[in-house]
Motif scaffolding. Structure first.
Motif, mmCIF file in Angstrom:
data_model
loop_
_atom_site.group_PDB
_atom_site.id
_atom_site.type_symbol
_atom_site.label_atom_id
_atom_site.label_comp_id
_atom_site.label_asym_id
_atom_site.label_seq_id
_atom_site.Cartn_x
_atom_site.Cartn_y
_atom_site.Cartn_z
ATOM 1 N N SER A 1 84.575 46.690 -62.159
ATOM 2 C CA SER A 1 84.006 47.954 -62.638
ATOM 3 C C SER A 1 85.073 48.974 -63.000
ATOM 4 C CB SER A 1 83.063 48.543 -61.585
ATOM 5 O OG SER A 1 83.739 48.738 -60.348
ATOM 6 N N GLY A 2 86.255 48.846 -62.430
ATOM 7 C CA GLY A 2 87.367 49.700 -62.816
ATOM 8 C C GLY A 2 87.645 50.822 -61.843
ATOM 9 N N VAL A 3 88.931 51.053 -61.601
ATOM 10 C CA VAL A 3 89.390 52.115 -60.702
ATOM 11 C C VAL A 3 89.516 53.416 -61.491
ATOM 12 C CG1 VAL A 3 91.240 52.834 -59.142
ATOM 13 C CG2 VAL A 3 90.702 50.394 -59.387
ATOM 14 N N PRO A 4 88.884 54.495 -61.052
ATOM 15 C CA PRO A 4 89.054 55.775 -61.755
ATOM 16 C C PRO A 4 90.490 56.264 -61.650
ATOM 17 C CG PRO A 4 87.842 56.089 -59.705
ATOM 18 C CD PRO A 4 87.979 54.612 -59.896
ATOM 19 N N GLU A 5 90.849 57.203 -62.497
ATOM 20 C CA GLU A 5 92.243 57.651 -62.555
ATOM 21 C C GLU A 5 92.733 58.223 -61.225
ATOM 22 O OE1 GLU A 5 94.476 57.452 -65.664
ATOM 23 O OE2 GLU A 5 92.986 55.863 -65.458
ATOM 24 N N ASP A 6 91.837 58.753 -60.403
ATOM 25 C CA ASP A 6 92.250 59.268 -59.092
ATOM 26 C C ASP A 6 91.935 58.271 -57.966
ATOM 27 O OD1 ASP A 6 89.496 59.403 -59.075
ATOM 28 O OD2 ASP A 6 89.384 61.479 -58.357
ATOM 29 N N GLY A 7 91.513 57.060 -58.326
ATOM 30 C CA GLY A 7 91.040 56.115 -57.324
ATOM 31 C C GLY A 7 92.112 55.569 -56.407
ATOM 32 N N VAL A 8 93.313 55.317 -56.922
ATOM 33 C CA VAL A 8 94.397 54.793 -56.083
ATOM 34 C C VAL A 8 94.801 55.833 -55.055
ATOM 35 C CG1 VAL A 8 96.784 53.988 -56.058
ATOM 36 C CG2 VAL A 8 95.223 53.207 -57.855
ATOM 37 N N GLU A 9 94.983 57.068 -55.502
ATOM 38 C CA GLU A 9 95.373 58.137 -54.584
ATOM 39 C C GLU A 9 94.301 58.363 -53.523
ATOM 40 O OE1 GLU A 9 96.998 62.770 -54.816
ATOM 41 O OE2 GLU A 9 96.832 61.552 -56.642
ATOM 42 N N ALA A 10 93.039 58.294 -53.921
ATOM 43 C CA ALA A 10 91.955 58.481 -52.956
ATOM 44 C C ALA A 10 91.940 57.357 -51.927
ATOM 45 C CB ALA A 10 90.617 58.541 -53.694
ATOM 46 N N ALA A 11 92.181 56.118 -52.365
ATOM 47 C CA ALA A 11 92.205 54.990 -51.432
ATOM 48 C C ALA A 11 93.363 55.106 -50.454
ATOM 49 C CB ALA A 11 92.298 53.682 -52.215
ATOM 50 N N VAL A 12 94.515 55.575 -50.940
ATOM 51 C CA VAL A 12 95.673 55.779 -50.059
ATOM 52 C C VAL A 12 95.352 56.807 -48.985
ATOM 53 C CG1 VAL A 12 98.023 56.698 -49.959
ATOM 54 C CG2 VAL A 12 97.407 55.056 -51.742
ATOM 55 N N LYS B 1 98.834 64.037 -51.189
ATOM 56 C CA LYS B 1 99.010 64.673 -52.493
ATOM 57 C C LYS B 1 100.447 65.143 -52.718
ATOM 58 C CE LYS B 1 97.071 68.262 -55.514
ATOM 59 N NZ LYS B 1 98.347 68.943 -55.796
ATOM 60 N N PRO B 2 101.112 65.734 -51.741
ATOM 61 C CA PRO B 2 102.512 66.138 -51.995
ATOM 62 C C PRO B 2 103.405 64.964 -52.384
ATOM 63 C CG PRO B 2 101.674 67.235 -50.033
ATOM 64 C CD PRO B 2 100.644 66.225 -50.428
ATOM 65 N N PHE B 3 103.164 63.796 -51.790
ATOM 66 C CA PHE B 3 103.937 62.607 -52.161
ATOM 67 C C PHE B 3 103.676 62.254 -53.617
ATOM 68 C CE2 PHE B 3 104.256 58.088 -52.931
ATOM 69 C CZ PHE B 3 105.470 57.745 -52.352
ATOM 70 N N PHE B 4 102.406 62.204 -54.027
ATOM 71 C CA PHE B 4 102.069 61.836 -55.398
ATOM 72 C C PHE B 4 102.537 62.891 -56.391
ATOM 73 C CE2 PHE B 4 99.204 59.074 -53.041
ATOM 74 C CZ PHE B 4 99.274 57.893 -53.767
ATOM 75 N N ARG C 1 103.900 62.577 -60.450
ATOM 76 C CA ARG C 1 103.578 63.611 -61.436
ATOM 77 C C ARG C 1 104.720 64.577 -61.715
ATOM 78 N NH1 ARG C 1 98.473 62.710 -58.789
ATOM 79 N NH2 ARG C 1 98.982 64.121 -57.076
ATOM 80 N N SER C 2 105.910 64.301 -61.200
ATOM 81 C CA SER C 2 107.053 65.165 -61.491
ATOM 82 C C SER C 2 108.277 64.306 -61.790
ATOM 83 C CB SER C 2 107.347 66.094 -60.307
ATOM 84 O OG SER C 2 108.195 65.468 -59.355
ATOM 85 N N THR C 3 109.330 64.967 -62.229
ATOM 86 C CA THR C 3 110.593 64.263 -62.489
ATOM 87 C C THR C 3 111.634 64.577 -61.421
ATOM 88 O OG1 THR C 3 111.279 66.060 -63.967
ATOM 89 C CG2 THR C 3 110.213 64.162 -64.981
ATOM 90 N N GLU C 4 111.182 65.134 -60.292
ATOM 91 C CA GLU C 4 112.106 65.337 -59.178
ATOM 92 C C GLU C 4 112.648 63.994 -58.694
ATOM 93 O OE1 GLU C 4 111.222 68.127 -55.884
ATOM 94 O OE2 GLU C 4 109.249 68.300 -56.866
#
Length: 589
Positions: free
Chosen positions: A405-416, A425-428, A433-436
């Motif tokens: 059925s497919g993982v939504p774009e926020d699905g991996v982060e939510a599962a973690v 969220k700070p890790f992600f 989402r950054s170039t740090e």
């Protein structure tokens, strides 16, 4: 049951590299629009497969000729008047990669996306394929066979089932109760028994993670060539391209096993647990998702890990390979320019279309994704006191989205977050989402820390600590280019002395300080000088001879390695063993 689409594939003149195809579509509306995909799942690049189609004709059910109109680059229109239509055409196939098709006097290989025209109206019907091969050739594919016909329940399954034809004798083994075949083209492997035994151990290790295999049989298609390395995953098979000479060395054998482990892991991660943005596939254009770092980078993290779990790689060797990956990451200035999420989204124009500036402007979602997933695994283990890890995230995704059925774009982060019991969220935000620069402190959970050193030579991959230093060794000068051929500049590193001095990609370096030089000599002679010294480079820029003075810089410490902390705690030792399955003292050295 709706009538099936039928294909007949023949190759009466293999030396012409032309497959001959007949595609018969059942009675349909007044107008039949048959189209060919522009890309194939798993390889995120518009490859314009239709450029290889030629000699397209059409006939009706009684053999009457029907006019064919090409309406765009990939589409063919026939006014069918509601009757069945057979399209006949030829496809040129002379590109030996896992993403394309290849036919010559020794074998035939094709991906369905390169060969099979389809219609949207019949896409979900059964598709049947009959293959007429030269005498002595056999047909290998993961599709079920009925008589002399191969059956696919729909077009997506057909596209996901490559065919290999040739006078091959397959190898076989059983893993997790499922029969596996290995078909090899290009040469024999040095030790066939060892190959099947090693693959069996890897397949069973991966099956244990998910509680079994989601299929009835599996097919490895292996192409041993003079050069090239790559793989493409499929629903019940994989195609692997590998340099034949590399299999004769221990490092090459190990590398082949990691490639096979990577593609096999895709049985779950991307073939069944897949981004929702790719459901269903749109074969006409790019399909965008920010999650390729999770589906490819996570798979890259697990490919080495499963070779380790299968007992085919030591814990220390695993750490060395992970250090080599860290080195590649830090040797890519583009990590400071492109985020991991954007690298996933822009794979269509970046990862698969590299140029001389790619290293400065982009990052591989395979490469950084592997490192991020290693750190993520350790973050979860730390948060749960080693009771859970990334394995549990995958099992949760399998349970929730393994139906395709497919993982939504926020699905991996939510599962973690669900598995870790805390919001990461700070890790992600930082890692994805950054170039740090990444935070490597997560390695301390298992008693490791990251070390940095200068590369000892141009092919130094990192991964190992620096050698003992001789007293009085001077720092090395640094130019900041990568070379190709004899001494042609391939890439100029952003911010390097070479860039500041005005050295360009494609400049051909012929002399340093008035003396002839090749690529190895250029790097070595610059390193023999001190930072701050000026060298005179004589180059051809196109057809003009020029001299460019360059003030050398200090060679950067961009070779990374993982080293154990001096005084590990018992908790760190236990965490290390839980992670890599080796006791701390046993794994040392």
């Amino acid at each position: 049951m709706p009538e099936a689409v039928h294909y007949r594939v023949s190759m009466p003149r293999p030396h012409s590299h032309l497959f001959e195809v007949e595609a018969t579509f059942p009675a349909a509306p007044e107008v039949l629009d048959a189209v060919l995909p522009v890309w194939t799942p798993g390889s995120y690049l518009v490859r314009e497969y239709a450029r290889h189609i030629q000699d397209v004709t059409a006939v009706g059910p009684s053999g009457e000729t029907l006019p064919v109109q090409r309406t765009d680059k990939r589409s063919f229109r026939v006014h069918a008047d509601g009757k069945a239509v057979t399209l006949r055409y030829r496809v040129y196939a002379n590109e030996l990669t896992v993403r394309t098709s290849h036919l010559d006097g020794s074998h035939g290989y094709f991906n369905g996306a390169t060969l099979f025209l389809y219609t949207e109206a019949t896409r979900h019907r059964e598709h049947r394929v009959t293959v007429v091969a030269p005498e002595g050739w056999r047909t290998f594919t993961a599709l079920e066979q009925q008589g002399g016909t191969f059956l696919a329940p729909d077009y997506d399954t057909l596209v996901d089932s490559p065919f290999e034809l040739g006078p091959h004798t397959p190898l076989s083994f059983v893993a997790a109760g499922v029969p596996h075949e290995v078909v090899i083209w290009g040469d024999t492997v040095p030790d066939a028994d060892r190959l099947t035994a090693d693959l069996q151990r890897i397949c069973e290790a991966e099956a244990r993670l998910f509680g079994g295999l989601p299929l009835k049989r599996y097919l490895f298609l292996v192409y041993l060539a003079d050069k090239g390395r790559g793989g493409l995953e499929h629903q019940a098979s994989t195609a692997l391209l590998f340099p034949r000479s590399a299999l004769h060395g221990s490092r090459g054998w190990e590398d082949f096993l990691t490639l096979a482990a990577h593609e096999y892991f895709h049985l779950w991660n991307v073939k069944r647990i897949k981004p929702r943005a790719l459901v269903p596939f749109d074969y006409s254009q790019e399909n965008y998702t920010t999650l390729l770092w999770a589906f490819e980078g996570m798979t890259s993290y697990y490919d080495n890990l499963f070779v380790r779990r299968a007992g085919l790689m030591s814990a220390q060797r695993y750490l060395t390979r992970l250090g080599e990956t860290l080195t590649m990451l830090h040797g890519t200035p583009g990590r400071r320019v492109q985020t991991l999420a954007d690298a996933s989204l822009m794979s269509w124009i970046k990862h698969y279309r590299p140029d001389e500036n790619s290293a400065n402007s982009a990052i591989s979602y395979y490469l950084k994704g592997e490192v991020v997933c290693a750190l993520l695994d350790l973050e979860i283990r730390h948060a749960t006191e080693n009771t859970r890890g990334l394995d549990d995230v995958l099992r949760l995704l399998w349970q929730r989205y393994g139906d395709g059925s497919g993982v939504p774009e926020d699905g991996v982060e939510a599962a973690v977050a669900e598995v870790a019991g805390k919001d990461l969220k700070p890790f992600f935000d930082r890692a994805v989402r950054s170039t740090e620069e990444l935070d490597y402190s997560s390695f301390s959970h298992v008693g490791l820390e990251v070390g940095f050193r200068v590369r000892e030579f141009s092919s130094d991959k990192g991964g190992t600590p620096p050698p003992a230093r001789k007293s009085g060794e001077k720092p090395k000068g640094w130019l900041g280019v990568s070379l190709k051929g004899s001494a042609t500049v391939a890439t100029v590193t952003d911010g390097s002395p070479a860039m500041e001095a005005g050295l360009y990609p494609e400049d051909e370096v012929v002399a340093l300080d008035g003396y002839k030089v090749d690529g190895a000599g250029l790097v070595g002679r610059c390193e023999d000088k001190r930072p701050g010294e000026t060298v005179r480079l004589t180059v051809f820029r196109r057809d003009k001879l020029m001299e460019i003075p360059v003030v050398l810089g200090l060679k950067p410490a961009d070779a990374l390695y993982l080293t154990r902390v001096d005084k590990p705690t018992e908790a760190q030792k236990a965490a290390f063993q839980a992670w890599l399955g080796a006791a701390w003292d046993e794994a040392v050295g």
